[in-house]
Design a protein around this motif. Sequence first.
Motif, PDB file in Angstrom:
ATOM      1  N   SER A 134       0.827  -1.210   0.000  1.00  0.00           N
ATOM      2  CA  SER A 134       0.000   0.000   0.000  1.00  0.00           C
ATOM      3  C   SER A 134       0.859   1.257   0.000  1.00  0.00           C
ATOM      4  CB  SER A 134      -0.917   0.007   1.225  1.00  0.00           C
ATOM      5  OG  SER A 134      -1.770  -1.097   1.194  1.00  0.00           O
ATOM      6  N   ALA A 135       1.936   1.250   0.770  1.00  0.00           N
ATOM      7  CA  ALA A 135       2.822   2.418   0.821  1.00  0.00           C
ATOM      8  C   ALA A 135       3.512   2.656  -0.522  1.00  0.00           C
ATOM      9  CB  ALA A 135       3.862   2.231   1.922  1.00  0.00           C
ATOM     10  N   ILE A 136       3.942   1.592  -1.173  1.00  0.00           N
ATOM     11  CA  ILE A 136       4.583   1.735  -2.486  1.00  0.00           C
ATOM     12  C   ILE A 136       3.592   2.285  -3.503  1.00  0.00           C
ATOM     13  CG2 ILE A 136       5.582   0.425  -4.415  1.00  0.00           C
ATOM     14  CD1 ILE A 136       6.789  -1.464  -2.251  1.00  0.00           C
ATOM     15  N   HIS A 137       2.367   1.796  -3.463  1.00  0.00           N
ATOM     16  CA  HIS A 137       1.350   2.281  -4.392  1.00  0.00           C
ATOM     17  C   HIS A 137       1.007   3.744  -4.109  1.00  0.00           C
ATOM     18  CE1 HIS A 137      -1.928   1.965  -7.243  1.00  0.00           C
ATOM     19  NE2 HIS A 137      -2.681   2.598  -6.365  1.00  0.00           N
ATOM     20  N   LEU A 138       0.855   4.095  -2.843  1.00  0.00           N
ATOM     21  CA  LEU A 138       0.559   5.473  -2.483  1.00  0.00           C
ATOM     22  C   LEU A 138       1.712   6.395  -2.866  1.00  0.00           C
ATOM     23  CD1 LEU A 138      -1.259   7.556  -1.134  1.00  0.00           C
ATOM     24  CD2 LEU A 138      -0.212   6.918   1.045  1.00  0.00           C
ATOM     25  N   GLU A 139       2.934   5.947  -2.664  1.00  0.00           N
ATOM     26  CA  GLU A 139       4.099   6.737  -3.036  1.00  0.00           C
ATOM     27  C   GLU A 139       4.133   6.976  -4.538  1.00  0.00           C
ATOM     28  OE1 GLU A 139       8.010   7.905  -4.198  1.00  0.00           O
ATOM     29  OE2 GLU A 139       7.135   5.974  -4.719  1.00  0.00           O
ATOM     30  N   TRP A 140       3.710   5.997  -5.300  1.00  0.00           N
ATOM     31  CA  TRP A 140       3.634   6.145  -6.752  1.00  0.00           C
ATOM     32  C   TRP A 140       2.664   7.273  -7.122  1.00  0.00           C
ATOM     33  CZ3 TRP A 140      -0.320   4.762 -10.367  1.00  0.00           C
ATOM     34  CH2 TRP A 140       0.100   4.767 -11.702  1.00  0.00           C
ATOM     35  N   HIS A 141       1.538   7.342  -6.416  1.00  0.00           N
ATOM     36  CA  HIS A 141       0.581   8.419  -6.669  1.00  0.00           C
ATOM     37  C   HIS A 141       1.135   9.772  -6.225  1.00  0.00           C
ATOM     38  CE1 HIS A 141      -2.977   6.433  -8.246  1.00  0.00           C
ATOM     39  NE2 HIS A 141      -2.730   5.438  -7.424  1.00  0.00           N
ATOM     40  N   PRO A 169       3.214  12.970 -12.006  1.00  0.00           N
ATOM     41  CA  PRO A 169       2.932  14.374 -12.319  1.00  0.00           C
ATOM     42  C   PRO A 169       1.488  14.743 -11.984  1.00  0.00           C
ATOM     43  CG  PRO A 169       4.075  13.320 -14.130  1.00  0.00           C
ATOM     44  CD  PRO A 169       3.742  12.239 -13.152  1.00  0.00           C
ATOM     45  N   ALA A 170       1.290  15.967 -11.560  1.00  0.00           N
ATOM     46  CA  ALA A 170      -0.021  16.412 -11.073  1.00  0.00           C
ATOM     47  C   ALA A 170      -1.089  16.462 -12.158  1.00  0.00           C
ATOM     48  CB  ALA A 170       0.107  17.776 -10.412  1.00  0.00           C
ATOM     49  N   HIS A 171      -0.716  16.435 -13.419  1.00  0.00           N
ATOM     50  CA  HIS A 171      -1.739  16.505 -14.458  1.00  0.00           C
ATOM     51  C   HIS A 171      -2.471  15.176 -14.654  1.00  0.00           C
ATOM     52  CE1 HIS A 171       1.842  15.220 -16.786  1.00  0.00           C
ATOM     53  NE2 HIS A 171       0.966  14.560 -17.511  1.00  0.00           N
ATOM     54  N   HIS A 172      -1.993  14.108 -13.991  1.00  0.00           N
ATOM     55  CA  HIS A 172      -2.722  12.832 -14.023  1.00  0.00           C
ATOM     56  C   HIS A 172      -3.779  12.826 -12.927  1.00  0.00           C
ATOM     57  CE1 HIS A 172      -0.251  10.796 -16.969  1.00  0.00           C
ATOM     58  NE2 HIS A 172       0.836  11.234 -16.340  1.00  0.00           N
ATOM     59  N   ARG A 173      -4.839  12.111 -13.172  1.00  0.00           N
ATOM     60  CA  ARG A 173      -5.890  11.987 -12.177  1.00  0.00           C
ATOM     61  C   ARG A 173      -5.368  11.224 -10.967  1.00  0.00           C
ATOM     62  NH1 ARG A 173      -9.260   8.608 -10.774  1.00  0.00           N
ATOM     63  NH2 ARG A 173     -11.162   7.745 -11.390  1.00  0.00           N
ATOM     64  N   LEU A 174      -5.725  11.612  -9.778  1.00  0.00           N
ATOM     65  CA  LEU A 174      -5.323  10.992  -8.509  1.00  0.00           C
ATOM     66  C   LEU A 174      -3.810  11.040  -8.288  1.00  0.00           C
ATOM     67  CD1 LEU A 174      -7.673   7.868  -8.498  1.00  0.00           C
ATOM     68  CD2 LEU A 174      -8.005  10.015  -7.289  1.00  0.00           C
TER      69      LEU A 174
END
Length: 85
Positions: free
Chosen positions: A15-22, A26-31
């Motif tokens: 979960s931490a790796i996935h959240l870190e990916w988000h 770049p901010a122009h991607h959703r979420l």
Amino acid sequence: MRRILFLVVTLALVSAIHLEWHLARPAHHRLSLGWSGHWLFAAAAFAFAGWIIARAWPQSSVRTALAIVALALLLAQGLEPFSRC
């Protein structure tokens, strides 16, 4: 009990790796946030996981940590992208 803790720490790292990916995208991607300091979150997450591993498995902490990190990376970076196909 240690098997459950192994699973919990592994899933927490996934979960931490996935959240870190988000956090890093770049901010122009959703979420996504495009945070330049995203590595701080990853460092804290892995340090906390290492602390838990060192306390729960004092005799085999290195081997257990390698297994948990390898499994977490496989699940977060290897299998998760296939779910989008």
